[in-house]
Design a protein around this motif. Structure first.
Motif, PDB file in Angstrom:
ATOM      1  N   ILE A  43       0.894  -1.264  -0.113  1.00  0.00           N
ATOM      2  CA  ILE A  43       0.126   0.094  -0.056  1.00  0.00           C
ATOM      3  C   ILE A  43       0.992   1.167   0.151  1.00  0.00           C
ATOM      4  CG2 ILE A  43      -1.678   1.195   1.203  1.00  0.00           C
ATOM      5  CD1 ILE A  43      -2.605  -1.176   2.425  1.00  0.00           C
ATOM      6  N   GLY A  44       0.509   2.068  -0.867  1.00  0.00           N
ATOM      7  CA  GLY A  44       1.359   3.326  -0.939  1.00  0.00           C
ATOM      8  C   GLY A  44       0.522   4.737  -0.468  1.00  0.00           C
ATOM      9  N   PRO A  45       0.706   4.923   0.771  1.00  0.00           N
ATOM     10  CA  PRO A  45      -0.411   6.073   1.157  1.00  0.00           C
ATOM     11  C   PRO A  45      -0.026   7.493   0.584  1.00  0.00           C
ATOM     12  CG  PRO A  45       0.678   4.576   2.945  1.00  0.00           C
ATOM     13  CD  PRO A  45       1.506   4.474   1.766  1.00  0.00           C
ATOM     14  N   GLY A  46       1.397   7.553   0.343  1.00  0.00           N
ATOM     15  CA  GLY A  46       1.710   9.035  -0.159  1.00  0.00           C
ATOM     16  C   GLY A  46       1.374   9.909   1.291  1.00  0.00           C
ATOM     17  N   MET A  47       0.786  11.072   0.835  1.00  0.00           N
ATOM     18  CA  MET A  47       0.256  11.977   2.010  1.00  0.00           C
ATOM     19  C   MET A  47      -1.048  11.636   2.452  1.00  0.00           C
ATOM     20  SD  MET A  47       3.008  13.805   2.522  1.00  0.00           S
ATOM     21  CE  MET A  47       2.711  15.713   3.028  1.00  0.00           C
ATOM     22  N   ARG A  48      -1.813  10.528   2.436  1.00  0.00           N
ATOM     23  CA  ARG A  48      -3.003  10.521   2.769  1.00  0.00           C
ATOM     24  C   ARG A  48      -3.193  10.640   4.413  1.00  0.00           C
ATOM     25  NH1 ARG A  48      -6.639   6.893  -0.072  1.00  0.00           N
ATOM     26  NH2 ARG A  48      -5.585   6.163  -2.109  1.00  0.00           N
ATOM     27  N   PRO A  49      -4.148  11.033   4.872  1.00  0.00           N
ATOM     28  CA  PRO A  49      -4.219  11.136   6.360  1.00  0.00           C
ATOM     29  C   PRO A  49      -4.454   9.634   7.049  1.00  0.00           C
ATOM     30  CG  PRO A  49      -6.454  11.890   5.359  1.00  0.00           C
ATOM     31  CD  PRO A  49      -5.422  11.453   4.233  1.00  0.00           C
ATOM     32  N   ALA A  50      -3.893   9.695   8.218  1.00  0.00           N
ATOM     33  CA  ALA A  50      -3.478   8.273   8.921  1.00  0.00           C
ATOM     34  C   ALA A  50      -4.854   7.453   8.840  1.00  0.00           C
ATOM     35  CB  ALA A  50      -3.080   8.528  10.371  1.00  0.00           C
ATOM     36  N   SER A  51      -6.252   8.035   8.972  1.00  0.00           N
ATOM     37  CA  SER A  51      -7.235   7.374   9.118  1.00  0.00           C
ATOM     38  C   SER A  51      -7.498   6.716   7.837  1.00  0.00           C
ATOM     39  CB  SER A  51      -8.710   8.307   9.390  1.00  0.00           C
ATOM     40  OG  SER A  51      -8.463   9.113   8.577  1.00  0.00           O
ATOM     41  N   GLU A  52      -7.445   7.044   6.916  1.00  0.00           N
ATOM     42  CA  GLU A  52      -7.383   6.633   5.555  1.00  0.00           C
ATOM     43  C   GLU A  52      -6.415   5.298   5.284  1.00  0.00           C
ATOM     44  OE1 GLU A  52      -7.455   8.967   1.828  1.00  0.00           O
ATOM     45  OE2 GLU A  52      -8.772  10.432   2.775  1.00  0.00           O
ATOM     46  N   ILE A  53      -5.337   5.343   5.956  1.00  0.00           N
ATOM     47  CA  ILE A  53      -4.300   4.196   5.639  1.00  0.00           C
ATOM     48  C   ILE A  53      -4.915   3.042   6.402  1.00  0.00           C
ATOM     49  CG2 ILE A  53      -2.073   3.450   6.447  1.00  0.00           C
ATOM     50  CD1 ILE A  53      -0.995   6.193   6.317  1.00  0.00           C
ATOM     51  N   ILE A  54      -5.440   3.530   7.807  1.00  0.00           N
ATOM     52  CA  ILE A  54      -6.124   2.185   8.077  1.00  0.00           C
ATOM     53  C   ILE A  54      -7.173   1.556   7.425  1.00  0.00           C
ATOM     54  CG2 ILE A  54      -7.173   1.651  10.664  1.00  0.00           C
ATOM     55  CD1 ILE A  54      -5.268   3.170  11.811  1.00  0.00           C
ATOM     56  N   GLU A  55      -7.869   2.466   6.701  1.00  0.00           N
ATOM     57  CA  GLU A  55      -9.179   1.816   5.991  1.00  0.00           C
ATOM     58  C   GLU A  55      -8.486   1.084   4.972  1.00  0.00           C
ATOM     59  OE1 GLU A  55     -11.376   5.158   4.450  1.00  0.00           O
ATOM     60  OE2 GLU A  55     -11.986   5.767   6.486  1.00  0.00           O
ATOM     61  N   GLU A  56      -7.445   1.415   4.170  1.00  0.00           N
ATOM     62  CA  GLU A  56      -6.857   0.803   3.138  1.00  0.00           C
ATOM     63  C   GLU A  56      -6.324  -0.731   3.842  1.00  0.00           C
ATOM     64  OE1 GLU A  56      -7.371   1.401   0.196  1.00  0.00           O
ATOM     65  OE2 GLU A  56      -8.338   3.190   0.684  1.00  0.00           O
ATOM     66  N   ILE A  57      -5.553  -0.567   4.806  1.00  0.00           N
ATOM     67  CA  ILE A  57      -5.088  -1.790   5.489  1.00  0.00           C
ATOM     68  C   ILE A  57      -6.414  -2.868   5.815  1.00  0.00           C
ATOM     69  CG2 ILE A  57      -4.031  -2.861   7.470  1.00  0.00           C
ATOM     70  CD1 ILE A  57      -2.482  -0.041   7.847  1.00  0.00           C
ATOM     71  N   LEU A  83       3.164   6.345  11.173  1.00  0.00           N
ATOM     72  CA  LEU A  83       3.730   5.256  11.935  1.00  0.00           C
ATOM     73  C   LEU A  83       2.786   4.486  13.103  1.00  0.00           C
ATOM     74  CD1 LEU A  83       7.364   6.413  12.180  1.00  0.00           C
ATOM     75  CD2 LEU A  83       6.521   4.296  10.757  1.00  0.00           C
ATOM     76  N   LYS A  84       2.430   5.581  13.732  1.00  0.00           N
ATOM     77  CA  LYS A  84       1.554   5.176  14.747  1.00  0.00           C
ATOM     78  C   LYS A  84       0.275   4.262  13.943  1.00  0.00           C
ATOM     79  CE  LYS A  84      -1.653   6.969  18.528  1.00  0.00           C
ATOM     80  NZ  LYS A  84      -2.454   5.879  18.365  1.00  0.00           N
ATOM     81  N   ALA A  85      -0.234   4.836  12.947  1.00  0.00           N
ATOM     82  CA  ALA A  85      -1.352   4.263  12.257  1.00  0.00           C
ATOM     83  C   ALA A  85      -0.895   2.594  12.120  1.00  0.00           C
ATOM     84  CB  ALA A  85      -1.763   4.830  10.941  1.00  0.00           C
ATOM     85  N   LEU A  86       0.319   2.740  11.503  1.00  0.00           N
ATOM     86  CA  LEU A  86       0.840   1.269  11.152  1.00  0.00           C
ATOM     87  C   LEU A  86       1.071   0.215  12.250  1.00  0.00           C
ATOM     88  CD1 LEU A  86       1.028   2.674   8.242  1.00  0.00           C
ATOM     89  CD2 LEU A  86       3.689   1.642   8.324  1.00  0.00           C
ATOM     90  N   PHE A  87       1.705   0.879  13.267  1.00  0.00           N
ATOM     91  CA  PHE A  87       1.780   0.062  14.407  1.00  0.00           C
ATOM     92  C   PHE A  87       0.482  -0.235  15.365  1.00  0.00           C
ATOM     93  CE2 PHE A  87       6.028   2.502  15.019  1.00  0.00           C
ATOM     94  CZ  PHE A  87       6.723   1.651  14.108  1.00  0.00           C
ATOM     95  N   ASP A  88      -0.638   0.447  15.314  1.00  0.00           N
ATOM     96  CA  ASP A  88      -1.753   0.326  15.859  1.00  0.00           C
ATOM     97  C   ASP A  88      -2.481  -0.774  14.934  1.00  0.00           C
ATOM     98  OD1 ASP A  88      -1.300   2.044  17.781  1.00  0.00           O
ATOM     99  OD2 ASP A  88      -2.855   3.545  16.857  1.00  0.00           O
ATOM    100  N   ALA A  89      -2.257  -0.833  13.582  1.00  0.00           N
ATOM    101  CA  ALA A  89      -2.838  -1.780  12.798  1.00  0.00           C
ATOM    102  C   ALA A  89      -2.200  -3.105  12.887  1.00  0.00           C
ATOM    103  CB  ALA A  89      -3.111  -1.263  11.595  1.00  0.00           C
ATOM    104  N   LYS A  90      -0.895  -3.129  13.536  1.00  0.00           N
ATOM    105  CA  LYS A  90      -0.413  -4.151  13.572  1.00  0.00           C
ATOM    106  C   LYS A  90       0.384  -4.880  12.150  1.00  0.00           C
ATOM    107  CE  LYS A  90      -1.762  -6.104  18.124  1.00  0.00           C
ATOM    108  NZ  LYS A  90      -1.352  -4.885  18.662  1.00  0.00           N
ATOM    109  N   VAL A  91       0.791  -3.810  11.296  1.00  0.00           N
ATOM    110  CA  VAL A  91       1.369  -4.014  10.053  1.00  0.00           C
ATOM    111  C   VAL A  91       2.749  -4.683  10.197  1.00  0.00           C
ATOM    112  CG1 VAL A  91       2.292  -3.160   7.730  1.00  0.00           C
ATOM    113  CG2 VAL A  91       0.259  -2.005   8.773  1.00  0.00           C
ATOM    114  N   GLU A  92       2.882  -5.725   9.341  1.00  0.00           N
ATOM    115  CA  GLU A  92       3.856  -6.855   9.737  1.00  0.00           C
ATOM    116  C   GLU A  92       5.121  -6.283   8.695  1.00  0.00           C
ATOM    117  OE1 GLU A  92       1.888 -10.706   9.198  1.00  0.00           O
ATOM    118  OE2 GLU A  92       1.273 -10.571  11.241  1.00  0.00           O
ATOM    119  N   ILE A  93       5.025  -5.607   7.772  1.00  0.00           N
ATOM    120  CA  ILE A  93       5.943  -5.427   6.630  1.00  0.00           C
ATOM    121  C   ILE A  93       5.864  -4.129   6.282  1.00  0.00           C
ATOM    122  CG2 ILE A  93       6.956  -5.648   4.476  1.00  0.00           C
ATOM    123  CD1 ILE A  93       5.476  -8.734   4.470  1.00  0.00           C
ATOM    124  N   ILE A  94       7.000  -3.289   6.623  1.00  0.00           N
ATOM    125  CA  ILE A  94       6.969  -1.740   6.171  1.00  0.00           C
ATOM    126  C   ILE A  94       8.139  -1.573   5.288  1.00  0.00           C
ATOM    127  CG2 ILE A  94       7.312   0.361   6.930  1.00  0.00           C
ATOM    128  CD1 ILE A  94       6.331  -0.567   9.906  1.00  0.00           C
TER     129      ILE A  94
END
Ligand code: FMN
Length: 314
Positions: A43-57, A83-94
């Motif tokens: 997923i390439g969030p670019g400058m999307r807000p963190a809430s949208e990143i969580i939606e895409e995940i 980063l907070k969004a990624l860690f909260d969502a427990k993303v395994e690969i960054i």
């Protein structure tokens, strides 16, 4: 095939192919389609807000049970929230864009995530591996988007010789010949960006896909556009005007020149005054294919390449 490939083992994927993050474009469903075809979708969030990143995940997780990654571009304005969004969502690969992730590698490990870092030189690769990078992605000069200064034929073997983690070749790869060449140079896998833009599932404007199909390898330009770091994009009026003034322009002028220009390209299809990151490999892309076809072509084309090599050597 690839049973002992170190990249496949580390990431838990079938083929050692990473879909390079495409800012604002490679969303959850797109990354899931890539992962479902045996490669690693990102997923390439670019400058999307963190809430949208969580939606895409969440969308990606609903569509695949295979591993996928999320990219961080490390721009200070958004880094902490992303980063907070990624860690909260427990993303395994960054994966990271070309830059210095600093203590993010350590933080990611504390949150159980692997760090795949884009690098542009041997020194850069060695430094990030010393800081704990799990995989380094060697970004050669021909790559689309933010790019390095060194050509892949030199960069990939130099990094492969210098570090002990899996090395991924990024830049200029769109078919099995490029894939085989990267493996021959010592990479364990490849990262592919521009080829995936010209795919059926890619949610960018069709004008951009058509512009890629009609471009030759001479039709990209490297400038310091968008961020101030070297970036390769499709040659058009926007980039040519910028190339003429970039040496003397201020940061403010750069911001003005490119304001809204990326979205104008990828969402509205403005090919003249839109910013279109793309690699020199545009010259090798002549057809829009599904992501599954792209990945199948990359893998199934390896054997004919090996046969040809054997004939040449015999
Ligand atoms: C349209 C586009 C957007 C990109 N956005 C990002 C991004 O947000 N983050 C990133 O790390 N790399 C980004 N890249 C770089 C790709 O992930 C990948 O490293 C690169 O495209 C590989 O080179 P290639 O285009 O020759 O295949 C982008 C590339 C393109 C073409």
């Amino acid at each position: 095939m690839f049973a002992d490939n170190p990249l496949c083992k580390v990431l838990g994927i079938q083929y050692p192919i990473i879909q390079g993050a495409l800012a604002w474009i490679s969303d959850g469903p797109f990354a899931a389609a890539v992962s479902n075809s045996g490669a690693l979708g990102v997923i390439g969030p670019g400058m999307r807000p963190a809430s949208e990143i969580i939606e895409e995940i969440e969308k990606a997780r609903a569509l695949t049970d295979k591993p996928f990654g999320v990219n961080v571009v490390l721009w200070p304005e958004q880094m902490e929230a992303h980063l907070k969004a990624l860690f909260d969502a427990k993303v395994e690969i960054i994966t990271t864009a070309i830059s210095d992730p600093g203590n993010i590698i350590e933080m990611a490990h504390e949150h159980g995530a692997l760090m795949l870092c884009l690098v542009g030189s041997v020194r850069h690769a060695q430094r990030l591996v010393a800081e704990g990078a799990d995989v380094v992605i060697a970004c050669s000069n021909e790559a689309g988007g933010h790019t390095g200064e060194i050509g892949g034929m030199v960069l990939v073997p130099a990094i492969a010789d210098a570090v002990k983690v899996p090395v991924v070749a990024s830049g200029g790869i769109a078919d099995a010949r490029g894939f085989a060449a990267a493996l021959a140079l010592g990479a364990s896998g490849v990262q592919v960006g521009t080829r995936f833009v010209a795919s059926k599932e890619c949610p960018c404007h069709d004008n951009i896909k058509q512009a890629i199909l009609h471009a030759t390898e001479e039709d990209t330009l490297m400038t310091d556009h968008l961020s101030g770091s070297p970036m390769r994009g499709l040659r058009n009026r926007l980039l040519e005007e910028w190339a003429r003034k970039e040496a003397t322009a201020t940061k403010q002028e750069r911001r003005q020149h490119f304001k809204g220009r990326y979205k104008a390209a990828v969402y509205e299809g403005d090919t003249e005054m839109g910013s279109i990151p793309a690699g020199q490999v545009v010259g090798r892309i002549r057809e829009i294919k599904s992501v599954n076809e792209i990945i199948t072509d990359l893998v199934s084309g390896l054997e004919p390449v090996l046969d040809r090599l054997q004939r040449e050597l015999s």
